[in-house]
Design a protein around this motif. Structure first.
Motif, PDB file in Angstrom:
ATOM      1  N   LEU A  84      -7.241 -18.920  15.238  1.00  0.00           N
ATOM      2  CA  LEU A  84      -6.136 -18.171  15.828  1.00  0.00           C
ATOM      3  C   LEU A  84      -6.388 -17.886  17.312  1.00  0.00           C
ATOM      4  N   MET A  85      -7.640 -17.625  17.660  1.00  0.00           N
ATOM      5  CA  MET A  85      -7.975 -17.377  19.067  1.00  0.00           C
ATOM      6  C   MET A  85      -7.735 -18.613  19.927  1.00  0.00           C
ATOM      7  N   THR A  86      -7.885 -19.789  19.334  1.00  0.00           N
ATOM      8  CA  THR A  86      -7.625 -21.021  20.084  1.00  0.00           C
ATOM      9  C   THR A  86      -6.150 -21.353  20.138  1.00  0.00           C
ATOM     10  N   THR A  89      -2.119 -24.208  15.304  1.00  0.00           N
ATOM     11  CA  THR A  89      -1.145 -23.983  14.238  1.00  0.00           C
ATOM     12  C   THR A  89      -1.847 -23.758  12.909  1.00  0.00           C
ATOM     13  N   TRP A  90      -2.911 -24.538  12.649  1.00  0.00           N
ATOM     14  CA  TRP A  90      -3.637 -24.354  11.382  1.00  0.00           C
ATOM     15  C   TRP A  90      -4.229 -22.961  11.317  1.00  0.00           C
ATOM     16  N   GLY A  91      -4.610 -22.410  12.464  1.00  0.00           N
ATOM     17  CA  GLY A  91      -5.158 -21.052  12.493  1.00  0.00           C
ATOM     18  C   GLY A  91      -4.128 -20.017  12.077  1.00  0.00           C
ATOM     19  N   LYS A  92      -2.874 -20.186  12.554  1.00  0.00           N
ATOM     20  CA  LYS A  92      -1.807 -19.252  12.183  1.00  0.00           C
ATOM     21  C   LYS A  92      -1.491 -19.332  10.696  1.00  0.00           C
ATOM     22  N   VAL A  93      -1.326 -20.549  10.199  1.00  0.00           N
ATOM     23  CA  VAL A  93      -0.971 -20.734   8.790  1.00  0.00           C
ATOM     24  C   VAL A  93      -2.100 -20.234   7.887  1.00  0.00           C
ATOM     25  N   ILE A  98      -4.778 -16.628   4.017  1.00  0.00           N
ATOM     26  CA  ILE A  98      -6.022 -15.956   3.645  1.00  0.00           C
ATOM     27  C   ILE A  98      -5.863 -14.442   3.694  1.00  0.00           C
ATOM     28  N   ALA A  99      -5.087 -13.925   4.647  1.00  0.00           N
ATOM     29  CA  ALA A  99      -4.834 -12.475   4.676  1.00  0.00           C
ATOM     30  C   ALA A  99      -4.082 -12.039   3.415  1.00  0.00           C
ATOM     31  N   ALA A 100      -3.161 -12.873   2.935  1.00  0.00           N
ATOM     32  CA  ALA A 100      -2.451 -12.557   1.690  1.00  0.00           C
ATOM     33  C   ALA A 100      -3.419 -12.573   0.500  1.00  0.00           C
ATOM     34  N   LEU A 101      -4.321 -13.545   0.458  1.00  0.00           N
ATOM     35  CA  LEU A 101      -5.334 -13.587  -0.606  1.00  0.00           C
ATOM     36  C   LEU A 101      -6.260 -12.376  -0.533  1.00  0.00           C
ATOM     37  N   THR A 102      -6.546 -11.926   0.677  1.00  0.00           N
ATOM     38  CA  THR A 102      -7.379 -10.740   0.857  1.00  0.00           C
ATOM     39  C   THR A 102      -6.686  -9.498   0.308  1.00  0.00           C
ATOM     40  N   VAL A 131       0.708 -12.116  13.185  1.00  0.00           N
ATOM     41  CA  VAL A 131       0.645 -13.576  13.261  1.00  0.00           C
ATOM     42  C   VAL A 131       2.030 -14.184  13.035  1.00  0.00           C
ATOM     43  N   SER A 132       2.782 -13.645  12.103  1.00  0.00           N
ATOM     44  CA  SER A 132       4.088 -14.233  11.791  1.00  0.00           C
ATOM     45  C   SER A 132       5.134 -13.955  12.867  1.00  0.00           C
ATOM     46  N   THR A 133       4.968 -12.924  13.669  1.00  0.00           N
ATOM     47  CA  THR A 133       5.949 -12.635  14.719  1.00  0.00           C
ATOM     48  C   THR A 133       5.572 -13.239  16.066  1.00  0.00           C
ATOM     49  N   TRP A 134       4.364 -13.749  16.205  1.00  0.00           N
ATOM     50  CA  TRP A 134       3.918 -14.302  17.485  1.00  0.00           C
ATOM     51  C   TRP A 134       4.511 -15.680  17.711  1.00  0.00           C
ATOM     52  N   LYS A 135       5.109 -15.873  18.873  1.00  0.00           N
ATOM     53  CA  LYS A 135       5.621 -17.180  19.280  1.00  0.00           C
ATOM     54  C   LYS A 135       4.901 -17.558  20.575  1.00  0.00           C
ATOM     55  N   PRO A 136       4.075 -18.602  20.534  1.00  0.00           N
ATOM     56  CA  PRO A 136       3.336 -18.999  21.727  1.00  0.00           C
ATOM     57  C   PRO A 136       4.287 -19.375  22.875  1.00  0.00           C
ATOM     58  N   ALA A 137       3.798 -19.258  24.098  1.00  0.00           N
ATOM     59  CA  ALA A 137       4.615 -19.501  25.286  1.00  0.00           C
ATOM     60  C   ALA A 137       5.039 -20.962  25.401  1.00  0.00           C
TER      61      ALA A 137
END
Length: 141
Positions: A84-86, A89-93, A98-102, A131-137
């Motif tokens: 996610l820091m990088t 897209t795979w980081g966001k998904v 994983i947060a839902a599994l947590t 994460v779901s509301t973030w839209k990259p520039a």
């Protein structure tokens, strides 16, 4: 992928600042949740006498098993936070999944350590929201 001309709403510097802040905040929260999960798992594996539960608990696992579940989830959360820091897209998904599994794992962990579980569930909900509301520039609609 077809790029359209950015609208004034998407170019607004405040919006872009909020988007960047949200992404950094989500990555830091995800990293925090991951590290807390690892610590929770380590405490369950090392001293399984620390956690006590009533005899009527439905989800019966050995405390050490729960500890390993939390350690694995925590390690995956840390990896997702790096993704996610990088800005990948795979980081966001992966972060959302994983947060839902947590959330599910900590719901099942509630009888063992309720306050800690509620904290982790709340942080995971904030991570999913951020994460779901973030839209990259670089993506304009």
């Amino acid at each position: 992928m077809q790029m359209t001309t950015p609208t004034p709403e998407t170019q607004h510097p405040v919006r872009q600042g909020i988007a960047a802040g949200t992404s950094i905040g989500a990555a830091i929260l995800l990293l925090t949740v991951g590290v807390l999960q690892i610590f929770e798992g380590i405490s369950a594996v090392i001293d399984d006498e620390l956690f006590v539960v009533g005899v009527e608990y439905v989800y019966k696992f050995d405390i050490s098993t729960w500890g390993w579940i939390h350690i694995v989830l925590g390690a995956i959360l840390v990896i997702c936070a790096i993704g996610l820091m990088t800005g990948s897209t795979w980081g966001k998904v992966a972060a959302i999944i994983i947060a839902a599994l947590t959330i599910i794992a900590n719901f099942l962990w509630l009888p063992y350590y309720p306050y800690w579980s509620i904290l982790i569930i709340a942080l995971s909900i904030v991570v999913i929201w951020a994460v779901s509301t973030w839209k990259p520039a670089d993506t304009y609609e």
